[in-house]
Scaffold this active site. Sequence first.
Site, PDB file in Angstrom:
ATOM      1  N   ILE A  29      -0.047  -0.521   0.997  1.00 29.52           N
ATOM      2  CA  ILE A  29       0.083   0.883   1.422  1.00 29.52           C
ATOM      3  C   ILE A  29      -0.285   1.817   0.262  1.00 29.52           C
ATOM      4  CG2 ILE A  29       1.676   2.642   2.311  1.00 29.52           C
ATOM      5  CD1 ILE A  29       3.216   0.419   3.739  1.00 29.52           C
ATOM      6  N   GLY A  53       1.476  -6.536  -5.574  1.00 32.16           N
ATOM      7  CA  GLY A  53       0.240  -5.757  -5.468  1.00 32.16           C
ATOM      8  C   GLY A  53      -0.909  -6.549  -6.071  1.00 32.16           C
ATOM      9  N   THR A 112      14.841  -5.462  -8.073  1.00 29.02           N
ATOM     10  CA  THR A 112      13.629  -4.629  -8.039  1.00 29.02           C
ATOM     11  C   THR A 112      13.893  -3.361  -7.243  1.00 29.02           C
ATOM     12  OG1 THR A 112      12.210  -6.558  -8.151  1.00 29.02           O
ATOM     13  CG2 THR A 112      11.203  -4.561  -7.281  1.00 29.02           C
ATOM     14  N   ALA A 134       9.729   5.373  -0.172  1.00 28.10           N
ATOM     15  CA  ALA A 134       9.377   4.441   0.897  1.00 28.10           C
ATOM     16  C   ALA A 134      10.607   3.619   1.251  1.00 28.10           C
ATOM     17  CB  ALA A 134       8.250   3.520   0.444  1.00 28.10           C
ATOM     18  N   TYR A 166      17.769  -7.133   1.674  1.00 29.25           N
ATOM     19  CA  TYR A 166      16.660  -6.174   1.623  1.00 29.25           C
ATOM     20  C   TYR A 166      17.080  -4.859   2.271  1.00 29.25           C
ATOM     21  CZ  TYR A 166      12.003  -4.212   2.304  1.00 29.25           C
ATOM     22  OH  TYR A 166      10.913  -3.386   2.304  1.00 29.25           O
ATOM     23  N   LYS A 170      17.541  -1.280   0.235  1.00 27.79           N
ATOM     24  CA  LYS A 170      16.798  -0.070   0.597  1.00 27.79           C
ATOM     25  C   LYS A 170      17.755   1.020   1.105  1.00 27.79           C
ATOM     26  CE  LYS A 170      13.079   0.483   0.073  1.00 27.79           C
ATOM     27  NZ  LYS A 170      12.298   0.818  -1.161  1.00 27.79           N
TER      28      LYS A 170
END
Length: 340
Positions: A29, A53, A112, A134, A166, A170
């Site tokens: 993205i 990435g 992370t 995000a 996860y 987030k």
Amino acid sequence: MPTHHAQLTPDARRLTPLRALITGGAGFIGSHLAETLLGSGARVVAVDNLSTGRFENIAHLAERQDFQFVFESAANETVMDRLVSEADVIFHLAAAVGVELIVRDPVWTIETNLQATEVALRLARRYRRKLVLASTSEVYGKSAAVPYREDDDRVLGPTTKSRWSYAESKAIDEFLALAYHKQFGVPVVICRFFNTVGPRQSGSYGMVIPRLVAQALKGEPLTVYGDGNQSRCFCNVRDVIKAVTALAAAPAAEGEIFNIGSQEEVTIRQLAERIAARVPGASREVRLIPYEQAYEVGFEDMLRRVPAIDKIQAAIGWAPTTRLDETLDEVIAWSRERGA
Ligand code: UDP
């Protein structure tokens, strides 16, 4: 040069090019966002440690004067301090991605997602910058109340099931961003991405479309997890980027959360059949793989995942325009070209 112009107004763009920092800028993205921002006249710095990435995603931008790639973790506060101070807006996309990776490496996932966001928000506050965060539809968990609305209750499984780490990490990012907004007035915008798809998405971390397309191109059976009746809505990355850039420019979006996704629902079994039908020579065999074999024993999936998009529609007039079949053809063409 103004010390900051957090709004991406057309005027600001004309007077001085907008300076955008994208964490995770070499990701799927992030690299599309970099291209779009450059196309609108912005200067872009992409920071990425290439953990998931890939440099090849941005290699075609590397020689441009208005683009800079910084090979570094977004959690490195010393480096990030300089990058944030020199940017007008931060698109914070750096995060762990992919259910398979999350289940395989939960420590890395949690650390992370938390550390990089803490750093980004602290610096956004220090330099009074806008931060676009995000987030993910995963935060809704396994709620059956589709379509999901931004202020819905969340339904998560136990902490013994690493998939949910996860969603939790987030969600903490979201809490923290909203807290920085509330307590310190940091202009934050939270984007909850639903399943996003397009060229450059890697199948290495679980994502279903690149995997099924690669299998179809190789003439291998298509692997569908569970019974294949679970459904998703896949949104083209181009549509997603339009939403993100428009939200970043909308003052009314500050302090708010927005779903970004398609409402074109498809079961994974139908998806496999549609991909096979679009690839000449593809095997029509769908191989059902139990979740415990694909991920881990006791793995929980959500049966349906559909966004409500009234809020973003009302805020910026956005709705996706690309149909799934068109996106599938794009991904198939891209994968074929790079020999996937
Ligand atoms: N899936 C599948 N085969 C694969 C990879 C994934 O059937 O090779 C399923 C997965 O179990 C989920 C759906 O496809 O039900 C979407 O998975 P993905 O990882 O792309 O996104 P998610 O919605 O889980 O975040």
